[in-house]
Design a protein around this motif. Sequence first.
Motif, PDB file in Angstrom:
ATOM      1  N   SER A 106      18.304  32.782  -4.352  1.00 30.55           N
ATOM      2  CA  SER A 106      18.560  31.480  -4.486  1.00 30.55           C
ATOM      3  C   SER A 106      19.845  30.706  -4.994  1.00 30.55           C
ATOM      4  O   SER A 106      20.572  31.463  -5.221  1.00 30.55           O
ATOM      5  N   VAL A 107      19.824  29.548  -4.860  1.00 31.18           N
ATOM      6  CA  VAL A 107      21.298  29.034  -5.262  1.00 31.18           C
ATOM      7  C   VAL A 107      21.802  29.196  -6.451  1.00 31.18           C
ATOM      8  O   VAL A 107      21.083  29.465  -7.516  1.00 31.18           O
ATOM      9  N   GLY A 108      23.029  29.370  -6.524  1.00 32.46           N
ATOM     10  CA  GLY A 108      23.894  29.931  -8.138  1.00 32.46           C
ATOM     11  C   GLY A 108      24.533  28.981  -8.395  1.00 32.46           C
ATOM     12  O   GLY A 108      25.076  27.883  -7.604  1.00 32.46           O
ATOM     13  N   ALA A 109      25.151  29.143  -9.624  1.00 34.73           N
ATOM     14  CA  ALA A 109      26.260  28.112 -10.215  1.00 34.73           C
ATOM     15  C   ALA A 109      27.443  28.508  -9.777  1.00 34.73           C
ATOM     16  O   ALA A 109      27.688  29.948  -9.522  1.00 34.73           O
ATOM     17  N   SER A 110      28.163  27.594  -9.866  1.00 35.87           N
ATOM     18  CA  SER A 110      29.827  27.997  -9.396  1.00 35.87           C
ATOM     19  C   SER A 110      29.968  28.958  -8.292  1.00 35.87           C
ATOM     20  O   SER A 110      30.620  29.894  -8.312  1.00 35.87           O
ATOM     21  N   ALA A 111      29.109  28.678  -7.459  1.00 34.56           N
ATOM     22  CA  ALA A 111      29.170  29.796  -6.063  1.00 34.56           C
ATOM     23  C   ALA A 111      29.968  29.256  -4.990  1.00 34.56           C
ATOM     24  O   ALA A 111      29.860  28.086  -4.768  1.00 34.56           O
ATOM     25  N   THR A 112      30.013  30.094  -3.882  1.00 36.57           N
ATOM     26  CA  THR A 112      30.719  29.601  -2.679  1.00 36.57           C
ATOM     27  C   THR A 112      29.657  30.196  -1.513  1.00 36.57           C
ATOM     28  O   THR A 112      29.281  31.194  -1.714  1.00 36.57           O
ATOM     29  N   TYR A 113      29.418  29.070  -0.713  1.00 31.68           N
ATOM     30  CA  TYR A 113      28.201  29.444   0.521  1.00 31.68           C
ATOM     31  C   TYR A 113      29.114  28.919   1.702  1.00 31.68           C
ATOM     32  O   TYR A 113      29.465  28.031   1.976  1.00 31.68           O
ATOM     33  N   PHE A 114      29.199  30.067   2.496  1.00 31.94           N
ATOM     34  CA  PHE A 114      29.968  30.105   3.702  1.00 31.94           C
ATOM     35  C   PHE A 114      28.738  29.487   4.735  1.00 31.94           C
ATOM     36  O   PHE A 114      27.692  30.179   4.915  1.00 31.94           O
ATOM     37  N   ALA A 115      29.272  28.638   5.568  1.00 30.85           N
ATOM     38  CA  ALA A 115      28.222  28.162   6.509  1.00 30.85           C
ATOM     39  C   ALA A 115      28.619  28.723   8.147  1.00 30.85           C
ATOM     40  O   ALA A 115      29.852  28.789   8.633  1.00 30.85           O
ATOM     41  N   TYR A 116      27.457  29.428   8.785  1.00 34.38           N
ATOM     42  CA  TYR A 116      27.502  30.192   9.939  1.00 34.38           C
ATOM     43  C   TYR A 116      26.670  29.371  11.014  1.00 34.38           C
ATOM     44  O   TYR A 116      25.589  29.132  10.949  1.00 34.38           O
ATOM     45  N   ALA A 117      27.335  29.176  12.213  1.00 39.21           N
ATOM     46  CA  ALA A 117      26.534  28.727  13.124  1.00 39.21           C
ATOM     47  C   ALA A 117      25.668  29.833  14.012  1.00 39.21           C
ATOM     48  O   ALA A 117      26.231  30.983  14.062  1.00 39.21           O
ATOM     49  N   LEU A 118      24.220  29.498  14.063  1.00 36.94           N
ATOM     50  CA  LEU A 118      23.672  30.495  14.792  1.00 36.94           C
ATOM     51  C   LEU A 118      23.277  29.913  16.214  1.00 36.94           C
ATOM     52  O   LEU A 118      23.159  28.539  16.241  1.00 36.94           O
ATOM     53  N   ARG A 119      22.600  30.772  17.094  1.00 40.83           N
ATOM     54  CA  ARG A 119      22.238  30.356  18.299  1.00 40.83           C
ATOM     55  C   ARG A 119      21.120  31.412  18.566  1.00 40.83           C
ATOM     56  O   ARG A 119      20.951  32.430  18.472  1.00 40.83           O
ATOM     57  N   LYS A 120      19.749  30.621  18.849  1.00 40.33           N
ATOM     58  CA  LYS A 120      18.706  31.026  19.166  1.00 40.33           C
ATOM     59  C   LYS A 120      18.503  31.741  20.683  1.00 40.33           C
ATOM     60  O   LYS A 120      19.240  31.088  21.324  1.00 40.33           O
ATOM     61  N   ASP A 121      18.311  33.038  20.581  1.00 42.64           N
ATOM     62  CA  ASP A 121      18.436  33.800  21.816  1.00 42.64           C
ATOM     63  C   ASP A 121      17.823  33.260  22.891  1.00 42.64           C
ATOM     64  O   ASP A 121      18.152  33.480  23.952  1.00 42.64           O
ATOM     65  N   ASP A 122      16.439  32.862  22.902  1.00 40.40           N
ATOM     66  CA  ASP A 122      15.691  32.650  24.117  1.00 40.40           C
ATOM     67  C   ASP A 122      16.015  31.016  24.462  1.00 40.40           C
ATOM     68  O   ASP A 122      15.790  31.018  25.806  1.00 40.40           O
ATOM     69  N   ASP A 123      16.372  30.318  23.705  1.00 47.14           N
ATOM     70  CA  ASP A 123      16.477  29.038  24.513  1.00 47.14           C
ATOM     71  C   ASP A 123      18.057  28.344  24.061  1.00 47.14           C
ATOM     72  O   ASP A 123      18.242  27.085  24.317  1.00 47.14           O
ATOM     73  N   LEU A 124      18.909  29.102  23.508  1.00 49.12           N
ATOM     74  CA  LEU A 124      20.321  28.880  23.105  1.00 49.12           C
ATOM     75  C   LEU A 124      20.397  27.697  22.199  1.00 49.12           C
ATOM     76  O   LEU A 124      21.466  26.895  22.153  1.00 49.12           O
ATOM     77  N   SER A 125      19.484  27.262  21.403  1.00 47.91           N
ATOM     78  CA  SER A 125      19.545  26.141  20.258  1.00 47.91           C
ATOM     79  C   SER A 125      20.458  26.685  19.213  1.00 47.91           C
ATOM     80  O   SER A 125      20.379  27.631  18.916  1.00 47.91           O
ATOM     81  N   PHE A 126      20.910  25.498  18.611  1.00 39.40           N
ATOM     82  CA  PHE A 126      21.721  25.453  17.423  1.00 39.40           C
ATOM     83  C   PHE A 126      20.701  25.475  16.029  1.00 39.40           C
ATOM     84  O   PHE A 126      20.057  24.793  15.948  1.00 39.40           O
ATOM     85  N   ASP A 127      21.436  26.137  15.189  1.00 40.77           N
ATOM     86  CA  ASP A 127      20.860  26.152  13.697  1.00 40.77           C
ATOM     87  C   ASP A 127      22.232  26.666  12.692  1.00 40.77           C
ATOM     88  O   ASP A 127      23.316  27.196  13.400  1.00 40.77           O
TER      89      ASP A 127
END
Length: 451
Positions: free
Chosen positions: A264-285
């Motif tokens: 769960s989300v924490g206080a005074s924390a750092t969250y790195f965002a990563y691009a995902l690719r769905k393997d079967d249709d190459l969609s973005f998340d």
Amino acid sequence: MPRNPSTGVYSKPAGTTPSVGQVIDPVPWNALTTDLGNEITNSLPRDGSAPMVAPLKAASGTVSAPGVGFASVPQTGLYLKGGGLLGFTQNGVDVAFDHAMVYAAKSADYTAVASDDAAVHRFTAVATVTLTAAATLGANWHYTVIADGADVTIDANGAETIDGAATLVVPNGYSVFIICSGAAFFTNKVLTRLLAKAETTAVGSFIDGVLLSNNSGSPTTHVDFAAGSVRSGSSFVSNAASITKRINGTWAVGTGNGGLDTGSVGASATYFAYALRKDDDLSFDVVFSTSATIGGVNTTLLTGYTIVKQIGVVLTDATSLIRLFVMYPRDEYTFVTPVKDAVGVSISTTSNLTTLTVPNGVKSKAKLRFEFTSSATTNAALLSDPAQGILAAGIGDDGGNIGTIQVASGFAIGSQEIWTNTSRQIRRVAGASGSLWVWTDGFHFPCGRNA
């Protein structure tokens, strides 16, 4: 006419079969010779010197004995199938021919039906094509979709699949050829190969667009990711429209859903965002993680996805809410409200570390403003990158960056962008004792944006 038009059997006119010694009546004999001349004229010459003047009626035939065949190869020719369909046979084996191709332009959702066999549909707007059940369409049914204006989603019926997946996304500018087996749907894999082509032949790493921003409706819990493209080596993913992920929930596919890889989300924390690719249709998340590296991301929820690249970072405050920020090109972040990271902190000739509100676990370039006061005159302070080692403030040593106090207990101010260590720290030192205030306006965290 003595020839029966239905059967083709010729019957002589009455009175044209004389006996020996009988006087021949010219009337029936003249009729006979006239009929014979007419029938010879109406017969098709074997040498093909004259054409038919009425439809040719052939026998129905079978696949092994066609109604229209060839003297040298009697099992090759045309025959009549059930239901009045024309059949073609070669050496006794049926030969199938495709339907005529039918083109149509579409601009909305559509359900593909049996009569769309061999159709080519060009979609000029975002659309979902729903396929009728495979059993209804039957084996050999086939269909072409062209995405010419926006992405098109192909949705198989119920639990049926396309190439093993429930849906297939045809990106704008691409097309796909779909084939039905009677139980499932398959493609000719050309789309997959085209989308993979850029990956297998390209090198390098970059982010084009995909800027982060606080969501307008829920700015402290949701983050928007703008449209753009991401590459890391041979892995590539692109999103045509912005998506939103929330930081106060575990990851689930799609825009508006949770983004955390675990916990769960924490206080005074750092969250790195990563691009995902769905393997079967190459969609973005996108997924959020406290890990500064791809290897540390928890992938339990990410089955069927490839983590392409780190694309940004968000920080939470002491109440576990996202700090409001503005992101600029070239991976630059500015806090909407500056963070006061030092308030009257003691500073002296002994070098010490000061912790800032910047991403944790990585080096970043902090955007700082500072103020320094000291009872000593001609006193200066120096804030620096810890990688430089321990420095000494003063004109005779390593200099300063917060001015020089000319009056006892006066103030000096300064500003500078300074790299931190991976623990979010910079070094501080002064020529004599004093007090220090530091405001962090934001930071640079390089992920690979060149613009």
